[in-house]
Design an enzyme around this catalytic site. Structure first.
Site, PDB file in Angstrom:
ATOM      1  N   TYR A  87      -0.574   7.020 -44.922  1.00  0.00           N
ATOM      2  CA  TYR A  87      -1.602   6.832 -46.016  1.00  0.00           C
ATOM      3  C   TYR A  87      -0.859   7.839 -47.293  1.00  0.00           C
ATOM      4  O   TYR A  87      -1.316   7.830 -48.202  1.00  0.00           O
ATOM      5  CB  TYR A  87      -2.697   7.848 -45.459  1.00  0.00           C
ATOM      6  CG  TYR A  87      -3.731   7.236 -44.770  1.00  0.00           C
ATOM      7  CD1 TYR A  87      -3.275   6.645 -43.374  1.00  0.00           C
ATOM      8  CD2 TYR A  87      -4.958   7.039 -45.131  1.00  0.00           C
ATOM      9  CE1 TYR A  87      -4.069   6.006 -42.620  1.00  0.00           C
ATOM     10  CE2 TYR A  87      -5.740   6.273 -44.334  1.00  0.00           C
ATOM     11  CZ  TYR A  87      -5.580   5.980 -43.084  1.00  0.00           C
ATOM     12  OH  TYR A  87      -6.419   5.336 -42.402  1.00  0.00           O
TER      13      TYR A  87
ATOM     14  N   HIS B 120     -12.564   8.222 -41.089  1.00  0.00           N
ATOM     15  CA  HIS B 120     -12.153   7.478 -40.157  1.00  0.00           C
ATOM     16  C   HIS B 120     -12.928   7.427 -38.920  1.00  0.00           C
ATOM     17  O   HIS B 120     -13.620   8.589 -38.670  1.00  0.00           O
ATOM     18  CB  HIS B 120     -10.619   7.765 -39.696  1.00  0.00           C
ATOM     19  CG  HIS B 120      -9.737   6.476 -39.239  1.00  0.00           C
ATOM     20  ND1 HIS B 120      -9.901   6.199 -37.700  1.00  0.00           N
ATOM     21  CD2 HIS B 120      -8.965   5.663 -39.651  1.00  0.00           C
ATOM     22  CE1 HIS B 120      -9.232   5.001 -37.569  1.00  0.00           C
ATOM     23  NE2 HIS B 120      -8.617   4.955 -38.880  1.00  0.00           N
ATOM     24  N   GLY B 121     -12.768   6.445 -37.984  1.00  0.00           N
ATOM     25  CA  GLY B 121     -13.472   6.595 -36.791  1.00  0.00           C
ATOM     26  C   GLY B 121     -12.884   7.607 -35.688  1.00  0.00           C
ATOM     27  O   GLY B 121     -11.777   7.714 -36.283  1.00  0.00           O
ATOM     28  N   ASP B 122     -13.405   7.874 -34.979  1.00  0.00           N
ATOM     29  CA  ASP B 122     -12.627   8.988 -33.840  1.00  0.00           C
ATOM     30  C   ASP B 122     -11.918   8.253 -32.991  1.00  0.00           C
ATOM     31  O   ASP B 122     -11.496   9.003 -32.131  1.00  0.00           O
ATOM     32  CB  ASP B 122     -13.832  10.084 -33.484  1.00  0.00           C
ATOM     33  CG  ASP B 122     -14.665   9.377 -32.408  1.00  0.00           C
ATOM     34  OD1 ASP B 122     -14.663   8.126 -32.249  1.00  0.00           O
ATOM     35  OD2 ASP B 122     -15.453  10.103 -31.837  1.00  0.00           O
TER      36      ASP B 122
ATOM     37  N   THR C  62     -18.417   3.171 -33.226  1.00  0.00           N
ATOM     38  CA  THR C  62     -19.151   2.356 -32.356  1.00  0.00           C
ATOM     39  C   THR C  62     -18.799   0.886 -32.469  1.00  0.00           C
ATOM     40  O   THR C  62     -18.352   0.297 -33.451  1.00  0.00           O
ATOM     41  CB  THR C  62     -20.790   2.439 -33.150  1.00  0.00           C
ATOM     42  OG1 THR C  62     -20.606   2.438 -34.494  1.00  0.00           O
ATOM     43  CG2 THR C  62     -21.499   3.729 -32.557  1.00  0.00           C
TER      44      THR C  62
ATOM     45  N   ASP D 152      23.569 -27.856 -22.050  1.00  0.00           N
ATOM     46  CA  ASP D 152      22.608 -27.792 -23.440  1.00  0.00           C
ATOM     47  C   ASP D 152      23.302 -28.936 -24.318  1.00  0.00           C
ATOM     48  O   ASP D 152      24.137 -28.983 -25.061  1.00  0.00           O
ATOM     49  CB  ASP D 152      22.932 -26.686 -23.895  1.00  0.00           C
ATOM     50  CG  ASP D 152      22.059 -26.585 -25.401  1.00  0.00           C
ATOM     51  OD1 ASP D 152      21.547 -27.288 -25.707  1.00  0.00           O
ATOM     52  OD2 ASP D 152      22.800 -25.677 -26.201  1.00  0.00           O
TER      53      ASP D 152
ATOM     54  N   SER E 176      -8.733  -2.115 -41.567  1.00  0.00           N
ATOM     55  CA  SER E 176      -7.649  -2.975 -41.031  1.00  0.00           C
ATOM     56  C   SER E 176      -8.395  -4.536 -40.382  1.00  0.00           C
ATOM     57  O   SER E 176      -7.663  -5.238 -40.439  1.00  0.00           O
ATOM     58  CB  SER E 176      -6.790  -2.310 -39.955  1.00  0.00           C
ATOM     59  OG  SER E 176      -7.707  -1.988 -38.802  1.00  0.00           O
TER      60      SER E 176
HETATM   61  C1  SPV Z   1      20.178 -22.386 -28.762  1.00  0.00           C
HETATM   62  O1  SPV Z   1      19.540 -21.343 -28.743  1.00  0.00           O
HETATM   63  O2  SPV Z   1      20.074 -23.468 -28.112  1.00  0.00           O
HETATM   64  C2  SPV Z   1      20.894 -22.636 -30.085  1.00  0.00           C
HETATM   65  C3  SPV Z   1      21.782 -21.462 -30.739  1.00  0.00           C
HETATM   66  O3  SPV Z   1      20.986 -23.585 -30.600  1.00  0.00           O
HETATM   67  S1  SPV Z   1      23.316 -21.552 -30.071  1.00  0.00           S
HETATM   68  O4  SPV Z   1      22.951 -21.580 -28.681  1.00  0.00           O
HETATM   69  O5  SPV Z   1      23.862 -20.181 -30.560  1.00  0.00           O
HETATM   70  O6  SPV Z   1      23.888 -22.739 -30.436  1.00  0.00           O
HETATM   71 MG    MG Z   2      20.319 -25.137 -29.278  1.00  0.00          MG
END
Ligand code: SPV
Ligand code: MG
Length: 431
Positions: free
Chosen positions: A75, A89-91, A122, A204, A9
């Site tokens: 696997y 595999h390593g332990d 290791t 907002d 990995s």
């Molecule tokens: C926000 O996370 O500000 C978004 C998504 O624009 S929503 O609030 O659903 O409009």
């Molecule tokens: Mg938004």
């Protein structure tokens, strides 16, 4: 000649691996498995090198005869196909996240007549330092920005959770759940306009300006490595948006999502209860085109958000807009809804996917929150954003604590809701 299988990995092949390979070679012919980035990043950091590079390195190591890709933590498929006599595999996986995988491997080997050989693992001090510096590199802008495009190649939807501060981003970075034999984590972070405004005590309405939004991003960038999707609101004036695109790219953001509204923006979840104006298609296409022309890296994504369902303009309008935005160069489409059920979102996605099989589709299931990621994926969704859940869960907890202190005239009763002092002091370790 007996058959030996070892799975890798790590993208750093070190002396510990070489010791393991040399010991395995005593038991037979070695086939090395390379885990895909998707598998590795489910339990470890995202690999710095590509799968192809890791295959090339292993092919050129003495004693390794074949190299195959292992595309699961388990696997089962590889064992069915190879029928190895031994798996080496390593332990170091007897306890911890990988212990159930080891257990299932032992059971399957017993059925097939194979055996697990575990050798002491290791790992030197200098490798710990190297590992630490690789982790740091993942957070740098040039390493972080392109990763979202790579994650979109996964055969599952990406899970994205909002982050509004360094601390909340650390939660997104490290949250992990073990479910049905799978180790789940978030793939990326959403820097929401709603949450970035709310945490500052502002509405907002594009009031928190881009300089302040970039400060939030910087705080998040400093302490995490996962890709960031930025909520760009309407993108503002076209003349301003082109600068925003370049600023976001420069700091390492992977994608900006802009919504097709104009004038004073209100949060979509108000729907038609608040006065909101949808932009006209041609003007919004011009914004997309200008943003795409301004971007300086090929991997940066400008995702167009269609508000037709929010504004009750119907699916046909949403589809016409989505197609026009893709034709204008949008790197993806976000379709939003405030219905309580996912029906209109699923119906849009089905219709969109009839003519467009490839453009990434993004959804934000805030109101239609009963829908699961796998159902959305079956309808063609590539990115699922949990847009506001950390702030919505933090706020009531803080409010409750303030209330309890007031009611009791002391903090004792609030303590049961609080993290211990010892824990908060050591939550963020010093470098
Ligand atoms: C926000 O996370 O500000 C978004 C998504 O624009 S929503 O609030 O659903 O409009
Ligand atoms: Mg938004």
């Amino acid at each position: 000649m007996k058959k030996v299988y070892i799975s890798f990995s790590s993208d750093i092949i070190h002396s510990g691996h070489i010791n393991l390979i040399n010991r395995a070679a005593e038991y037979g012919e070695i086939t090395a498995g390379v885990m895909t980035n998707e598998v590795v990043s489910s339990f470890d950091r995202y690999p710095i090198t590509s799968l192809e590079e890791r295959i090339k390195v292993l092919r050129n190591i003495k004693h390794i005869s074949h190299v195959v890709v292992q595309d699961s933590l388990y696997y089962d498929d590889i064992l069915e196909e190879l029928h190895p006599d031994y798996v080496v595999h390593g332990d170091n996986w007897r306890t911890g996240d990988l212990a159930p995988i080891r257990q299932r491997l032992i059971e399957q080997l017993a059925r097939q007549g194979g055996q697990l050989l575990e050798f002491p693992y290791t790992y030197s001090e200098s490798l710990t330092g190297l590992e630490h510096s690789m982790q740091g590199k993942l957070g740098l802008p040039d390493a972080r920005r392109p990763r979202l495009q790579r994650l979109l190649q996964y055969d599952r939807p990406l899970r994205v959770l909002e982050a509004h501060s360094g601390l909340s981003a650390l939660i997104v970075e490290h949250a992990q759940a073990k479910k049905g034999g799978e180790i789940r984590s978030f793939d990326a972070m959403w820097v929401s306009s709603l949450c970035d405004s709310t945490v500052k005590g502002k509405p907002d309405i594009e009031l928190v300006d881009i300089t302040s939004r970039l400060r939030t991003i910087d705080e998040i960038m400093e302490v995490t490595t996962k890709p960031i999707i930025f909520d760009g609101d309407t993108g503002g004036l076209i003349e301003h948006f082109v600068y925003t695109v370049q600023s976001l790219e420069r700091v390492g953001v992977s994608a900006v999502i802009i919504e097709d509204k104009i004038g004073l923006k209100k949060n979509s979840l108000f729907g038609t209860e608040a006065h909101q104006t949808q932009d006209d298609i041609e003007h919004f296409c011009e914004k997309i085109r200008a943003g795409k022309a301004a971007q300086r890296t090929k991997e940066f994504m400008i995702i167009a958000r269609v508000e037709s369902l929010i504004l009750e303009q119907g699916q046909e309008d949403a589809l016409a807009r989505a197609r026009a935005y893709v034709a204008a160069g949008a790197s993806g489409i976000m379709i939003h809804s405030r219905q309580k059920t996912p029906d209109e979102i699923l119906s849009f996605c089905d219709a969109f996917r009839q003519t467009d099989k490839t453009t990434p589709l993004v959804v934000v299931p805030t109101t239609f929150n009963s829908v699961r990621e796998d159902e959305l994926y079956r309808h063609g969704v590539n990115v699922v954003i949990y847009a506001n859940h950390l702030i919505r869960s933090a706020f009531p907890a803080m409010q409750r604590t303030a209330q309890v202190i007031l009611e009791n005239g002391r903090a004792l009763e609030a303590s049961e809701n609080c993290m211990g002092i010892g824990e908060i002091l050591t939550l963020i370790p010093e470098q």
